[in-house]
Design an enzyme around this catalytic site. Structure first.
Site, PDB file in Angstrom:
ATOM      1  N   VAL A  61       0.788  -1.052   0.022  1.00  0.00           N
ATOM      2  CA  VAL A  61      -0.072   0.038   0.140  1.00  0.00           C
ATOM      3  C   VAL A  61       0.725   1.259   0.028  1.00  0.00           C
ATOM      4  O   VAL A  61       0.404   2.202  -0.229  1.00  0.00           O
ATOM      5  CB  VAL A  61      -1.044   0.173   1.084  1.00  0.00           C
ATOM      6  CG1 VAL A  61      -1.890  -1.163   1.227  1.00  0.00           C
ATOM      7  CG2 VAL A  61      -0.305   0.200   2.441  1.00  0.00           C
ATOM      8  N   ASN A  87      -7.279  -1.800   5.379  1.00  0.00           N
ATOM      9  CA  ASN A  87      -6.850  -2.280   6.573  1.00  0.00           C
ATOM     10  C   ASN A  87      -5.583  -2.205   6.737  1.00  0.00           C
ATOM     11  O   ASN A  87      -4.978  -2.047   7.977  1.00  0.00           O
ATOM     12  CB  ASN A  87      -7.522  -3.761   6.584  1.00  0.00           C
ATOM     13  CG  ASN A  87      -7.009  -4.627   7.713  1.00  0.00           C
ATOM     14  OD1 ASN A  87      -7.502  -4.318   8.767  1.00  0.00           O
ATOM     15  ND2 ASN A  87      -6.127  -5.407   7.545  1.00  0.00           N
ATOM     16  N   SER A 140      -7.849   3.535  14.597  1.00  0.00           N
ATOM     17  CA  SER A 140      -7.516   3.034  16.215  1.00  0.00           C
ATOM     18  C   SER A 140      -8.066   3.965  17.248  1.00  0.00           C
ATOM     19  O   SER A 140      -8.318   5.098  16.958  1.00  0.00           O
ATOM     20  CB  SER A 140      -5.927   3.182  16.447  1.00  0.00           C
ATOM     21  OG  SER A 140      -5.483   2.736  17.565  1.00  0.00           O
ATOM     22  N   TYR A 153       2.724   6.347  15.156  1.00  0.00           N
ATOM     23  CA  TYR A 153       1.653   5.512  14.907  1.00  0.00           C
ATOM     24  C   TYR A 153       0.190   6.548  15.304  1.00  0.00           C
ATOM     25  O   TYR A 153      -0.851   6.344  14.461  1.00  0.00           O
ATOM     26  CB  TYR A 153       1.521   4.367  15.703  1.00  0.00           C
ATOM     27  CG  TYR A 153       0.215   3.365  15.417  1.00  0.00           C
ATOM     28  CD1 TYR A 153       0.184   2.544  14.546  1.00  0.00           C
ATOM     29  CD2 TYR A 153      -0.857   3.328  16.574  1.00  0.00           C
ATOM     30  CE1 TYR A 153      -1.070   1.723  14.466  1.00  0.00           C
ATOM     31  CE2 TYR A 153      -1.741   2.477  16.433  1.00  0.00           C
ATOM     32  CZ  TYR A 153      -2.055   1.558  15.223  1.00  0.00           C
ATOM     33  OH  TYR A 153      -2.939   1.113  15.162  1.00  0.00           O
ATOM     34  N   ALA A 155      -0.222   9.630  15.285  1.00  0.00           N
ATOM     35  CA  ALA A 155      -0.549  10.817  14.419  1.00  0.00           C
ATOM     36  C   ALA A 155      -1.093  10.347  13.141  1.00  0.00           C
ATOM     37  O   ALA A 155      -2.014  10.903  12.484  1.00  0.00           O
ATOM     38  CB  ALA A 155       0.843  11.497  14.323  1.00  0.00           C
ATOM     39  N   ILE A 186      -7.120  -5.422  19.875  1.00  0.00           N
ATOM     40  CA  ILE A 186      -7.687  -6.445  19.177  1.00  0.00           C
ATOM     41  C   ILE A 186      -6.533  -7.600  18.952  1.00  0.00           C
ATOM     42  O   ILE A 186      -5.505  -7.442  18.786  1.00  0.00           O
ATOM     43  CB  ILE A 186      -8.302  -6.145  17.723  1.00  0.00           C
ATOM     44  CG1 ILE A 186      -9.126  -5.127  17.877  1.00  0.00           C
ATOM     45  CG2 ILE A 186      -8.978  -7.616  17.081  1.00  0.00           C
ATOM     46  CD1 ILE A 186     -10.611  -5.327  18.418  1.00  0.00           C
TER      47      ILE A 186
HETATM   48  N1  LIG Z   1      -4.769  -5.130  16.855  1.00  0.00           N
HETATM   49  C1  LIG Z   1      -4.901  -3.970  17.332  1.00  0.00           C
HETATM   50  O1  LIG Z   1      -5.195  -3.924  18.630  1.00  0.00           O
HETATM   51  C2  LIG Z   1      -5.330  -2.866  16.663  1.00  0.00           C
HETATM   52  C3  LIG Z   1      -5.733  -1.770  17.350  1.00  0.00           C
HETATM   53  C4  LIG Z   1      -5.876  -0.601  16.517  1.00  0.00           C
HETATM   54  C5  LIG Z   1      -5.810  -0.463  15.358  1.00  0.00           C
HETATM   55  N2  LIG Z   1      -5.256  -1.562  14.634  1.00  0.00           N
HETATM   56  C6  LIG Z   1      -5.230  -1.497  13.141  1.00  0.00           C
HETATM   57  O2  LIG Z   1      -5.815  -2.742  12.474  1.00  0.00           O
HETATM   58  C7  LIG Z   1      -5.397  -3.084  11.275  1.00  0.00           C
HETATM   59  C8  LIG Z   1      -5.082  -4.515  11.274  1.00  0.00           C
HETATM   60  O3  LIG Z   1      -4.017  -4.700  11.918  1.00  0.00           O
HETATM   61  P1  LIG Z   1      -3.775  -6.251  12.933  1.00  0.00           P
HETATM   62  O4  LIG Z   1      -4.288  -5.996  14.333  1.00  0.00           O
HETATM   63  O5  LIG Z   1      -4.854  -7.210  12.038  1.00  0.00           O
HETATM   64  O6  LIG Z   1      -2.293  -6.632  12.628  1.00  0.00           O
HETATM   65  P2  LIG Z   1      -1.484  -7.457  11.564  1.00  0.00           P
HETATM   66  O7  LIG Z   1       0.027  -6.961  11.961  1.00  0.00           O
HETATM   67  O8  LIG Z   1      -1.644  -8.720  11.671  1.00  0.00           O
HETATM   68  O9  LIG Z   1      -2.233  -6.698  10.103  1.00  0.00           O
HETATM   69  C9  LIG Z   1      -1.857  -5.681   9.613  1.00  0.00           C
HETATM   70  C10 LIG Z   1      -1.526  -6.225   8.083  1.00  0.00           C
HETATM   71  O10 LIG Z   1      -1.330  -5.089   7.217  1.00  0.00           O
HETATM   72  C11 LIG Z   1      -0.085  -5.584   6.440  1.00  0.00           C
HETATM   73  N3  LIG Z   1       0.746  -4.471   6.099  1.00  0.00           N
HETATM   74  C12 LIG Z   1       1.509  -3.774   6.794  1.00  0.00           C
HETATM   75  N4  LIG Z   1       2.319  -2.964   5.714  1.00  0.00           N
HETATM   76  C13 LIG Z   1       1.756  -3.304   4.415  1.00  0.00           C
HETATM   77  C14 LIG Z   1       2.041  -2.577   3.472  1.00  0.00           C
HETATM   78  N5  LIG Z   1       2.970  -1.662   3.127  1.00  0.00           N
HETATM   79  N6  LIG Z   1       1.247  -3.198   2.351  1.00  0.00           N
HETATM   80  C15 LIG Z   1       0.412  -4.197   2.460  1.00  0.00           C
HETATM   81  N7  LIG Z   1       0.261  -4.540   3.657  1.00  0.00           N
HETATM   82  C16 LIG Z   1       0.736  -4.117   4.781  1.00  0.00           C
HETATM   83  C17 LIG Z   1       0.812  -6.663   7.380  1.00  0.00           C
HETATM   84  O11 LIG Z   1       1.549  -7.523   6.619  1.00  0.00           O
HETATM   85  C18 LIG Z   1      -0.530  -7.373   8.007  1.00  0.00           C
HETATM   86  O12 LIG Z   1      -0.995  -8.490   7.272  1.00  0.00           O
HETATM   87  C19 LIG Z   1      -4.122  -2.105  11.142  1.00  0.00           C
HETATM   88  O13 LIG Z   1      -4.449  -0.864  10.624  1.00  0.00           O
HETATM   89  C20 LIG Z   1      -3.838  -1.636  12.588  1.00  0.00           C
HETATM   90  O14 LIG Z   1      -3.256  -0.169  12.839  1.00  0.00           O
HETATM   91  C21 LIG Z   1      -5.130  -2.702  15.059  1.00  0.00           C
END
Ligand SMILES: NC(=O)c1ccc[n+]([C@@H]2O[C@H](COP(=O)([O-])OP(=O)(O)OC[C@H]3O[C@@H](n4cnc5c(N)ncnc54)[C@H](O)[C@@H]3O)[C@@H](O)[C@H]2O)c1
Length: 249
Positions: A61, A87, A140, A153, A155, A186
């Site tokens: 992305v 996502n 988030s 993160y 910001a 999560i």
């Molecule tokens: N898990 C939590 O507590 C939490 C809390 C708030 C927000 N989020 C947000 O939820 C979303 C999903 O995160 P998650 O918790 O499933 O963690 P995760 O690390 O399993 O998922 C993030 C995914 O994004 C992919 N990714 C990262 N950089 C990328 C790039 N340049 N191009 C394509 N893909 C890329 C990773 O490979 C991974 O598969 C994220 O945006 C994260 O910031 C998660």
């Protein structure tokens, strides 16, 4: 109604993967994307085994042309794109401001902000042309408040909220809705990395009114709702799913 066509970035793990499975179970045609070809093809095969059509399209992305290609391939294969879930995200290195570098900034902002912005750009063009669509950006609770760690993160996730509101205003008359989910803790690999240890996870869980992190499936259910016609009058919103955490702030 015909099956909606859904595309998801960063779909190979965690919330993205659970969202792909949830949409597939609802009968949607799902285009999953991520950076790893083999894992992507195996996820697409798993989704097909649930009885729907699915395809993997590789996309990092951080690169505009890869997000454009993702939308183009989706429209070529399925004729339209009804739901797009931006996502993919990274927590980067969680350093205090006094230690951050330009490289840290670039990683956080190119992935979380540029990736969302350029995703919306091409998704909205395709959806506006068909006169309907729903875009869901994954932010988030740290897109709504500060945190003592990870200023980049925090910001970047605030920026996702701003982009969501602006895009919703731009898209509304074209029949396209744009919302953000503001996730609390999560239970994913990212949560494990950020928490660092089981002790930290337990201590954080104790600060959540419901006493536990959410599951990826619970986050996915909210995203599926925002992608469906049942949320047809909701746009420009941040919807929080956090076990009550923000209620005490
Ligand atoms: N898990 C939590 O507590 C939490 C809390 C708030 C927000 N989020 C947000 O939820 C979303 C999903 O995160 P998650 O918790 O499933 O963690 P995760 O690390 O399993 O998922 C993030 C995914 O994004 C992919 N990714 C990262 N950089 C990328 C790039 N340049 N191009 C394509 N893909 C890329 C990773 O490979 C991974 O598969 C994220 O945006 C994260 O910031 C998660």
């Amino acid at each position: 109604m015909t099956s909606p066509v859904v595309l998801i970035t960063g779909a190979l793990t965690g919330v993205g993967r659970a969202t792909a499975v949830a949409f597939a179970k609802e009968g949607a045609k799902v285009v999953v994307s991520g950076r790893r070809q083999e894992a992507g093809e195996s996820l697409a095969a798993e989704l097909k085994s649930l009885g729907t059509e699915a395809e993997f399209v590789r996309a990092d992305v951080r690169y505009e042309e890869e997000l454009k290609n993702l939308v183009d391939r989706t429209v070529e294969r399925f004729g339209r794109v009804d739901v797009a879930v931006n996502n993919a995200g990274t927590e980067g290195e969680l350093k205090p401001i006094v230690e951050v570098t330009k490289e840290d900034f670039d990683l956080a902002f190119e992935t979380n902000v540029l990736g969302t912005l350029m995703g919306i750009k091409y998704q909205l063009r395709a959806m506006a042309a068909q006169g309907s669509g729903s875009i869901i950006n994954v932010s988030s609770i740290y897109g709504l408040m500060g945190a003592p760690i990870g200023p980049l993160y925090v910001a970047s996730k605030h920026a996702v909220v701003g982009l969501t509101r602006s895009a919703a205003l731009e898209a509304a008359r074209a029949g396209v809705r744009v919302n953000a989910v503001t996730l609390g803790a999560i239970e994913t690999a990212m949560h494990d990395r950020v928490m660092g240890s089981e002790e930290n996870k337990a201590a954080f869980a104790a600060t959540i009114p419901q006493g536990r992190p959410g599951t990826p499936e619970e986050a996915a259910d909210l995203i599926v709702f925002l992608g469906s016609g049942r949320s047809g009058y909701i746009t420009g919103q941040t919807i929080t799913i956090d076990g009550g955490k923000m209620a005490g702030n």
